[in-house]
Design an enzyme around this catalytic site. Structure first.
Site, PDB file in Angstrom:
ATOM      1  N   ASN A  23      44.194 -23.463 -29.191  1.00 19.19           N
ATOM      2  CA  ASN A  23      45.291 -22.876 -29.959  1.00 19.19           C
ATOM      3  C   ASN A  23      44.724 -22.382 -31.274  1.00 19.19           C
ATOM      4  O   ASN A  23      44.189 -23.176 -32.053  1.00 19.19           O
ATOM      5  CB  ASN A  23      46.381 -23.929 -30.218  1.00 19.19           C
ATOM      6  CG  ASN A  23      47.413 -23.465 -31.233  1.00 19.19           C
ATOM      7  OD1 ASN A  23      47.685 -22.279 -31.355  1.00 19.19           O
ATOM      8  ND2 ASN A  23      47.983 -24.410 -31.964  1.00 19.19           N
ATOM      9  N   GLY A  24      44.815 -21.091 -31.530  1.00 14.52           N
ATOM     10  CA  GLY A  24      44.351 -20.562 -32.806  1.00 14.52           C
ATOM     11  C   GLY A  24      43.557 -19.288 -32.657  1.00 14.52           C
ATOM     12  O   GLY A  24      43.644 -18.579 -31.651  1.00 14.52           O
TER      13      GLY A  24
ATOM     14  N   CYS B 170      48.931 -20.214 -29.629  1.00 16.35           N
ATOM     15  CA  CYS B 170      49.336 -20.849 -28.383  1.00 16.35           C
ATOM     16  C   CYS B 170      49.899 -22.233 -28.642  1.00 16.35           C
ATOM     17  O   CYS B 170      49.958 -22.716 -29.776  1.00 16.35           O
ATOM     18  CB  CYS B 170      48.139 -20.958 -27.435  1.00 16.35           C
ATOM     19  SG  CYS B 170      47.242 -19.408 -27.209  1.00 16.35           S
TER      20      CYS B 170
ATOM     21  N   ARG C 177      50.472 -19.392 -23.773  1.00 20.66           N
ATOM     22  CA  ARG C 177      49.681 -18.370 -24.440  1.00 20.66           C
ATOM     23  C   ARG C 177      50.539 -17.293 -25.097  1.00 20.66           C
ATOM     24  O   ARG C 177      51.444 -16.734 -24.470  1.00 20.66           O
ATOM     25  CB  ARG C 177      48.729 -17.697 -23.441  1.00 20.66           C
ATOM     26  CG  ARG C 177      47.758 -16.724 -24.124  1.00 20.66           C
ATOM     27  CD  ARG C 177      46.853 -16.035 -23.133  1.00 20.66           C
ATOM     28  NE  ARG C 177      45.861 -15.214 -23.818  1.00 20.66           N
ATOM     29  CZ  ARG C 177      45.185 -14.213 -23.266  1.00 20.66           C
ATOM     30  NH1 ARG C 177      45.395 -13.913 -22.001  1.00 20.66           N
ATOM     31  NH2 ARG C 177      44.308 -13.517 -23.959  1.00 20.66           N
ATOM     32  N   LEU C 178      50.239 -17.047 -26.372  1.00 19.66           N
ATOM     33  CA  LEU C 178      50.685 -15.840 -27.067  1.00 19.66           C
ATOM     34  C   LEU C 178      49.462 -14.944 -27.159  1.00 19.66           C
ATOM     35  O   LEU C 178      48.512 -15.236 -27.884  1.00 19.66           O
ATOM     36  CB  LEU C 178      51.220 -16.178 -28.460  1.00 19.66           C
ATOM     37  CG  LEU C 178      51.606 -14.985 -29.346  1.00 19.66           C
ATOM     38  CD1 LEU C 178      52.764 -14.219 -28.738  1.00 19.66           C
ATOM     39  CD2 LEU C 178      51.961 -15.453 -30.752  1.00 19.66           C
TER      40      LEU C 178
END
Length: 652
Positions: free
Chosen positions: A77-78, A2, A51-52
């Site tokens: 993120n991660g 992200c 967001r991914l």
């Protein structure tokens, strides 16, 4: 994977939300699946998240996420690879989860154990911002190795943070300045080392650290894990075992790291260069998979740079679905204008370009890719470590006057004169000297002989510009030193690489290239448990028969045909020396124009013009030095509108 961003500032709800959305929109590439913001105008805080979706694709994984107690709000993120074990621990303690994301597990762990203990309990790559609504404190935390980036800093009365510098520049209007100390460091290293950033007033959060921020100020970064402490602890508590037991232990830890990084709710593949690290990672990954995995390789038109045939042999041996893309010189050159947008800061590692192309190619098939990054730094794979071992011992044995005499004898002849000698030297008389030796390399060797200690040796060995302060107007190079002192010069150089080169070059290259196309990269060899084990292995277990990474070479032969390992180590390189005299000459000449450089007021034009003229004439090879300068000029041209000489704040 992200993108996160946000700010602390006293302003209206609408103003907070508008600024947060501008920052968030600039990070769309890092998270194309979802976007949201959360604000508390009374507290003056705004958090934004792109967001991914990798784990828990449902709305329950949406961020910013509020904890069950509603005390904390997080932007994460991660990936936390051991989140399942953490989740089971929390369930046993009475927690109930609404979804299946690792972010929700992290929030519960923080509520149970506190921020520092929670971070120490996580195995993964991450950067997160956590707002404590009770104490009105913002916590910024970055993973141990520095895989995920996080920038932060004050401008005027506003505090800003983001995954990438472009999110901060997205909300600036005037007054952003180039940090001359960071520029000076960049010209030495070809990257901007943490905690500096190219933007004055904005810092990178160092790997393995934690910062607390209130409306009144921020604390200094406080480490919760340190590669220096890990190296010293490994030296003081070596892993003593026979070769078989040692390899079994390394394989067990590596296999667990691979298995954990295969967990995803989206397709997963692997980058496969054909080298020891990526081949071993892919082989173990295939063993852990019920179906053939997808592997990805990039090939090159020039045979001397092309490793794709070897990668194909490895793919055939492990039984993967293999995909290969070939990159031409024209494709390489066409990518150069995109680099400033991808990397935000000046970044001169040429392998950034093929990394971007292979990431874009892999993204057509998968959303997550495992890589072999990290093996060289932890297991002693770089050739310079052997140089460090030999010259480092020589520094302590040979008196300074003798080393100075050797260096002076080399410097007595110009690089061009040495090149003429090598050109006419009979092969039978000097085959050992000739090899790839040149006058420039011999003069580099003279510099190494003058090194006073291992850290100076490392600097002299790896510096692009040995005297960057002579190039930057009013430039002063920041002092950066490794506090830990190891007994072995080789291990000391490995430590410097692990603390600087790995997080600030290798991991920047991979993160920005993959995130630019919405691909998540995971590196099992960067698992902190494997790194801690590697630092406990004796040096003799890493370097054998004139080669580094003995444990990984030995494991390679356990799982792949040994013949596939018998090839010289290659890293991607491109003929920049020739291109600057050929297809890149016009482009480079325009960026290195002395009138342009003089008008910018950052770099002294005279030494640049001298290097450019000597390179074009063929008398000297200044390709790396010129490429580093060109990447700065390329970056500055792209981001120039964001910079001015005034003192206005970033956010009005």
């Amino acid at each position: 994977m992200c993108g996160i961003s946000g700010l602390i500032a006293h302003r209206s709800s609408d103003a907070l939300l508008t600024t947060a959305r501008r920052m968030n929109d600039s990070l769309r590439h890092r998270g194309p699946d979802m976007a949201d913001e959360w604000i508390d105008a009374d507290a003056g805080i705004a958090l934004a998240h792109r967001r991914l979706s990798i784990l828990d694709l449902s709305p329950q994984g949406r961020q910013p996420m509020i904890s069950a107690s509603e005390r904390y709000v997080i932007c994460f993120n991660g990936e936390i690879y051991n989140y399942r074990a953490l989740r089971e621990d929390m369930i046993a303690r009475g927690y109930h989860f609404a979804g299946g994301s690792d972010t929700e597990v992290l929030l519960a762990t923080i509520e149970q154990y506190g921020i520092v203990r929670a971070a120490q309990g996580c195995a993964g790559m991450f950067a997160f911002a956590l707002w404590d609504r009770t104490k009105r404190v913002l916590h910024l935390v970055r993973d141990r190795i520095g895989k995920k980036p996080l920038y932060y800093g004050w401008n005027g009365k506003a505090f800003l943070f983001a995954s990438e510098l472009k999110a901060i520049m997205a909300v600036c209007e005037t007054g952003v300045e180039v940090d001359r100390e960071a520029l000076t460091a960049y010209l030495r290293h070809q990257y901007v080392p943490a905690p500096h950033s190219i933007m004055r007033g904005i810092s990178k959060l160092p790997a393995g650290t934690h910062v607390m921020v209130t409306a009144d100020g921020a604390t200094d970064p406080c480490p919760y894990w340190s590669i220096e402490e890990t190296a010293v602890a490994g030296q003081d508590d070596p892993f003593v075992a026979n070769d078989g037991a040692m390899l079994d232990r390394v394989e067990d830890v590596l296999r667990r790291a691979v298995r954990e990084r295969m967990v995803a709710d989206v397709p997963v593949g692997a980058f496969l260069s054909g080298g020891i690290d990526s081949s071993l990672t892919s082989a173990i990954m295939q063993q852990e998979s019920r179906e053939p995995i997808s592997t990805f390789t990039i090939g090159f038109e020039e045979p001397e740079y092309d490793e794709s045939p070897h990668a194909e042999q490895v793919a055939k041996a492990i039984g993967s679905h293999h995909h290969m893309i070939r990159m031409s010189a024209a494709a390489f050159l066409d990518t150069v204008p995109q680099l400033p947008e991808i990397y935000d800061e000046p970044f001169a590692d040429p392998s950034a370009i093929p990394m971007f192309h292979i990431a874009r190619f892999a993204r057509e098939k998968v959303i997550v890719c495992l890589s072999g990054d990290g093996g060289d730094e932890s297991f002693g794979g770089y050739g310079r470590y052997q140089i460090a071992g030999k010259l480092g011992r020589g520094i302590t044995v040979l008196p300074p006057w003798l080393r100075g005499s050797i260096a002076g004898g080399i410097d007595a002849l110009s690089p061009a004169a040495w090149d003429r000698i090598f050109r006419y030297m009979p092969v039978s008389a000097g085959s050992a000297l000739r090899g790839d030796m040149s006058g420039d390399r011999l003069h580099k060797l003279a510099t190494l002989f003058r090194s006073e200690n291992v850290e100076a040796l490392y600097s002299n060995l790896t510096s692009v510009h040995p005297d960057p302060e002579a190039l930057v107007i009013e430039g002063a190079e920041p002092q950066m030193s490794i506090q830990a002192a190891l007994n072995d010069p080789l291990r000391q150089m490995m430590l410097i690489d692990s603390a600087r080169y790995l997080p600030d070059d290798i991991l920047v290259k991979v993160d920005r290239a993959t995130m630019a196309v919405g691909l998540e990269a995971r590196a099992p060899l960067l698992d902190h448990r494997l790194i801690e084990l590697a630092w406990r292995l004796p040096t003799g277990a890493l370097l054998r028969d004139g080669k580094g990474k003995w444990p990984l070479h030995a494991l390679f032969q356990r799982h792949l045909p040994p013949a596939l390992a018998d090839r010289p180590k290659r890293g991607f390189s491109v003929p920049i020396e020739q291109w600057l005299r050929g297809p890149l000459r016009r482009w480079a000449g325009a960026l290195l124009d002395p009138d342009l450089i003089r008008s910018q007021g950052l770099i002294a034009p005279e030494p640049v013009s001298r290097m450019w003229a000597e390179h074009l004439s063929g008398n000297r090879n200044w390709s790396f030095q010129l490429w580093t300068l060109l990447m700065f000029q390329n970056w500055l041209r792209h981001w120039q509108p964001a910079f001015s000489s005034s003192d206005a704040s970033l956010v009005e």
